[in-house]
Design a protein around this motif. Structure first.
Motif, PDB file in Angstrom:
ATOM      1  N   ARG A 293      15.642 -11.876 -42.581  1.00 19.12           N
ATOM      2  CA  ARG A 293      14.667 -10.937 -42.040  1.00 19.12           C
ATOM      3  C   ARG A 293      14.077 -11.500 -40.753  1.00 19.12           C
ATOM      4  O   ARG A 293      13.630 -12.656 -40.740  1.00 19.12           O
ATOM      5  CB  ARG A 293      13.549 -10.694 -43.064  1.00 19.12           C
ATOM      6  CG  ARG A 293      12.649  -9.544 -42.651  1.00 19.12           C
ATOM      7  CD  ARG A 293      11.795  -9.102 -43.803  1.00 19.12           C
ATOM      8  NE  ARG A 293      10.608  -9.947 -43.889  1.00 19.12           N
ATOM      9  CZ  ARG A 293       9.420  -9.516 -44.287  1.00 19.12           C
ATOM     10  NH1 ARG A 293       9.255  -8.265 -44.654  1.00 19.12           N
ATOM     11  NH2 ARG A 293       8.403 -10.339 -44.349  1.00 19.12           N
ATOM     12  N   ILE A 294      14.093 -10.680 -39.691  1.00 19.53           N
ATOM     13  CA  ILE A 294      13.553 -11.165 -38.414  1.00 19.53           C
ATOM     14  C   ILE A 294      12.041 -11.365 -38.555  1.00 19.53           C
ATOM     15  O   ILE A 294      11.324 -10.447 -38.929  1.00 19.53           O
ATOM     16  CB  ILE A 294      13.811 -10.148 -37.265  1.00 19.53           C
ATOM     17  CG1 ILE A 294      15.287  -9.759 -37.164  1.00 19.53           C
ATOM     18  CG2 ILE A 294      13.290 -10.703 -35.938  1.00 19.53           C
ATOM     19  CD1 ILE A 294      16.199 -10.839 -36.740  1.00 19.53           C
ATOM     20  N   GLU A 295      11.583 -12.587 -38.213  1.00 21.45           N
ATOM     21  CA  GLU A 295      10.153 -12.910 -38.328  1.00 21.45           C
ATOM     22  C   GLU A 295       9.501 -13.148 -36.976  1.00 21.45           C
ATOM     23  O   GLU A 295       8.281 -12.988 -36.840  1.00 21.45           O
ATOM     24  CB  GLU A 295       9.961 -14.174 -39.180  1.00 21.45           C
ATOM     25  CG  GLU A 295      10.391 -14.014 -40.634  1.00 21.45           C
ATOM     26  CD  GLU A 295       9.431 -13.157 -41.450  1.00 21.45           C
ATOM     27  OE1 GLU A 295       8.269 -12.987 -41.031  1.00 21.45           O
ATOM     28  OE2 GLU A 295       9.850 -12.629 -42.499  1.00 21.45           O
ATOM     29  N   ILE A 296      10.325 -13.556 -35.980  1.00 24.73           N
ATOM     30  CA  ILE A 296       9.796 -13.938 -34.665  1.00 24.73           C
ATOM     31  C   ILE A 296      10.684 -13.310 -33.598  1.00 24.73           C
ATOM     32  O   ILE A 296      11.907 -13.340 -33.722  1.00 24.73           O
ATOM     33  CB  ILE A 296       9.898 -15.490 -34.494  1.00 24.73           C
ATOM     34  CG1 ILE A 296       9.128 -16.240 -35.585  1.00 24.73           C
ATOM     35  CG2 ILE A 296       9.479 -15.924 -33.089  1.00 24.73           C
ATOM     36  CD1 ILE A 296       7.649 -16.057 -35.558  1.00 24.73           C
ATOM     37  N   GLY A 297      10.087 -12.776 -32.542  1.00 21.15           N
ATOM     38  CA  GLY A 297      10.891 -12.275 -31.422  1.00 21.15           C
ATOM     39  C   GLY A 297      10.201 -12.580 -30.102  1.00 21.15           C
ATOM     40  O   GLY A 297       8.987 -12.378 -29.972  1.00 21.15           O
ATOM     41  N   VAL A 298      10.980 -13.072 -29.136  1.00 19.84           N
ATOM     42  CA  VAL A 298      10.451 -13.354 -27.795  1.00 19.84           C
ATOM     43  C   VAL A 298      11.468 -12.862 -26.772  1.00 19.84           C
ATOM     44  O   VAL A 298      12.666 -13.140 -26.897  1.00 19.84           O
ATOM     45  CB  VAL A 298      10.213 -14.872 -27.581  1.00 19.84           C
ATOM     46  CG1 VAL A 298       9.697 -15.135 -26.172  1.00 19.84           C
ATOM     47  CG2 VAL A 298       9.240 -15.424 -28.611  1.00 19.84           C
ATOM     48  N   VAL A 299      11.002 -12.122 -25.767  1.00 17.03           N
ATOM     49  CA  VAL A 299      11.863 -11.654 -24.678  1.00 17.03           C
ATOM     50  C   VAL A 299      11.148 -11.985 -23.372  1.00 17.03           C
ATOM     51  O   VAL A 299       9.985 -11.612 -23.192  1.00 17.03           O
ATOM     52  CB  VAL A 299      12.106 -10.125 -24.788  1.00 17.03           C
ATOM     53  CG1 VAL A 299      12.860  -9.608 -23.565  1.00 17.03           C
ATOM     54  CG2 VAL A 299      12.886  -9.786 -26.068  1.00 17.03           C
ATOM     55  N   VAL A 300      11.838 -12.705 -22.475  1.00 14.84           N
ATOM     56  CA  VAL A 300      11.229 -13.068 -21.184  1.00 14.84           C
ATOM     57  C   VAL A 300      12.110 -12.533 -20.055  1.00 14.84           C
ATOM     58  O   VAL A 300      13.311 -12.817 -20.012  1.00 14.84           O
ATOM     59  CB  VAL A 300      11.061 -14.596 -21.050  1.00 14.84           C
ATOM     60  CG1 VAL A 300      10.523 -14.952 -19.663  1.00 14.84           C
ATOM     61  CG2 VAL A 300      10.116 -15.132 -22.118  1.00 14.84           C
ATOM     62  N   ASN A 301      11.500 -11.744 -19.165  1.00 17.33           N
ATOM     63  CA  ASN A 301      12.217 -11.212 -18.003  1.00 17.33           C
ATOM     64  C   ASN A 301      12.499 -12.360 -17.026  1.00 17.33           C
ATOM     65  O   ASN A 301      11.567 -13.048 -16.588  1.00 17.33           O
ATOM     66  CB  ASN A 301      11.358 -10.121 -17.343  1.00 17.33           C
ATOM     67  CG  ASN A 301      12.078  -9.448 -16.189  1.00 17.33           C
ATOM     68  OD1 ASN A 301      12.703 -10.102 -15.349  1.00 17.33           O
ATOM     69  ND2 ASN A 301      11.974  -8.142 -16.139  1.00 17.33           N
ATOM     70  N   ILE A 302      13.773 -12.552 -16.705  1.00 14.20           N
ATOM     71  CA  ILE A 302      14.166 -13.716 -15.893  1.00 14.20           C
ATOM     72  C   ILE A 302      13.628 -13.606 -14.463  1.00 14.20           C
ATOM     73  O   ILE A 302      13.231 -14.603 -13.865  1.00 14.20           O
ATOM     74  CB  ILE A 302      15.707 -13.867 -15.906  1.00 14.20           C
ATOM     75  CG1 ILE A 302      16.161 -14.287 -17.315  1.00 14.20           C
ATOM     76  CG2 ILE A 302      16.192 -14.861 -14.854  1.00 14.20           C
ATOM     77  CD1 ILE A 302      17.664 -14.258 -17.542  1.00 14.20           C
ATOM     78  N   SER A 303      13.591 -12.415 -13.900  1.00 22.12           N
ATOM     79  CA  SER A 303      13.165 -12.357 -12.497  1.00 22.12           C
ATOM     80  C   SER A 303      11.653 -12.284 -12.322  1.00 22.12           C
ATOM     81  O   SER A 303      11.138 -12.719 -11.290  1.00 22.12           O
ATOM     82  CB  SER A 303      13.865 -11.232 -11.734  1.00 22.12           C
ATOM     83  OG  SER A 303      13.699 -10.035 -12.389  1.00 22.12           O
TER      84      SER A 303
END
Ligand code: IPD
Ligand code: CA
Length: 280
Positions: A128-138
């Motif tokens: 089960r997904i517990e953690i999510g992080v998305v960072v825009n590279i530009s």
């Protein structure tokens, strides 16, 4: 997205896992990798190193280098965890935790120097997904979530908790989508999207599924539909969307590679029924 492939009943080992620690690690590594990709991206167009499922499915040296960086940092810190990345072989876990990583989601944008590419890091606990992080590279903009703890957006000026405020009217809905790299599937999707277009405000195809799902959480899109997403495209963004109040589904209750549909609660039922009737 509640479950991934290795679902097991929760046990005492998993209850001792510190989710705050997983989130801190994910945020630190995602920021480092986004900075690495941005700093090392050459001027102009980035050279394509190889192709995968089709001639349009490209990989650059930086996809590989960033995945190696992320894998190294995470497994150095947590050697018993598993790791599934877009570019490498999976590593099994013995801790209950598996990391699901897309080192550069939006690789084609990255190649051309368009702004929508991102590092996407999720951690699942017994499937089960517990953690999510998305960072825009530009831009360095960051989206992150912990299950049950809400989702957040941060940039150099500060951060906010996200709560989706998308429209409840289909005719006013701005819908994100994407297309598969395989020609036959792409043609099928194009026809379904053409049918969708007359029911909604407009369509956006930004080229990063992870950022699309975050933008849904951030009320910069009202709905999303795509077929053919892999676990690493979906894992982090789906939790960030869910924690902001977005409903996700697929052909059944759970989104998966066959279909991902997502919308705020007030629009979900009508949008999902429409998408399913249009042949996606
Ligand atoms: C792709 C992007 C794109 C989506 C494709 C994905 P990649 O990932 O998320 O928006 O439409 O289905 O494969 O190849 O850039 O990592
Ligand atoms: Ca991807």
């Amino acid at each position: 997205m509640a479950a991934m492939s290795d679902s097991h009943p929760d046990n005492s080992a998993s209850s001792s896992i510190d989710r705050d620690e997983l989130l801190s690690l994910a945020r630190a590594v995602a920021a480092e990798s986004a900075q690495y990709a941005s700093r090392h991206r050459p001027q102009g167009r980035v050279e394509v190193h190889s192709t995968k499922s089709s001639a349009t499915d490209v990989v650059t040296h930086l996809d590989r280098e960033c995945e190696d960086l992320i894998r190294g940092r995470i497994l150095d810190a947590r050697p018993d965890d598993g790791f599934i990345g877009e570019e490498g072989e999976p590593t099994p876990h013995s801790s209950g935790v598996t990391w699901i990583v897309d080192p550069i989601d939006g690789t084609v944008n990255f190649v051309y120097g368009l702004p929508d590419s991102a590092v996407s890091i999720a951690a699942s606990l017994h499937g089960r997904i517990e953690i999510g992080v998305v960072v825009n590279i530009s831009t360095g903009e960051e989206y992150f979530a912990q299950r049950g703890g809400g989702s957040f957006y941060a940039n150099q000026h500060g951060g906010v908790r996200l709560k989706s405020e998308g429209t409840d009217q289909l005719s006013h809905a701005l819908i994100g989508t994407g297309f598969h790299y395989t020609l036959g599937i792409r043609e099928h999707q194009a026809q379904a999207v053409a049918r969708l277009l007359s029911h909604v405000r407009d369509i956006r195809r930004t080229g990063s599924a992870a950022l699309d799902l975050c933008r849904l959480a951030h009320s910069k899109l009202d709905g999303y539909v795509e077929q053919g997403l892999k676990p690493w495209d979906l894992a982090a963004g789906s939790l960030i969307a869910e924690e902001a109040g977005i409903i996700l589904a697929g052909l059944g209750v759970e989104p998966d590679e066959r279909l991902v549909i997502a919308a705020p609660g007030a629009l979900a039922e009508e949008f999902f029924a429409l998408v399913r009737s249009l042949g996606f």
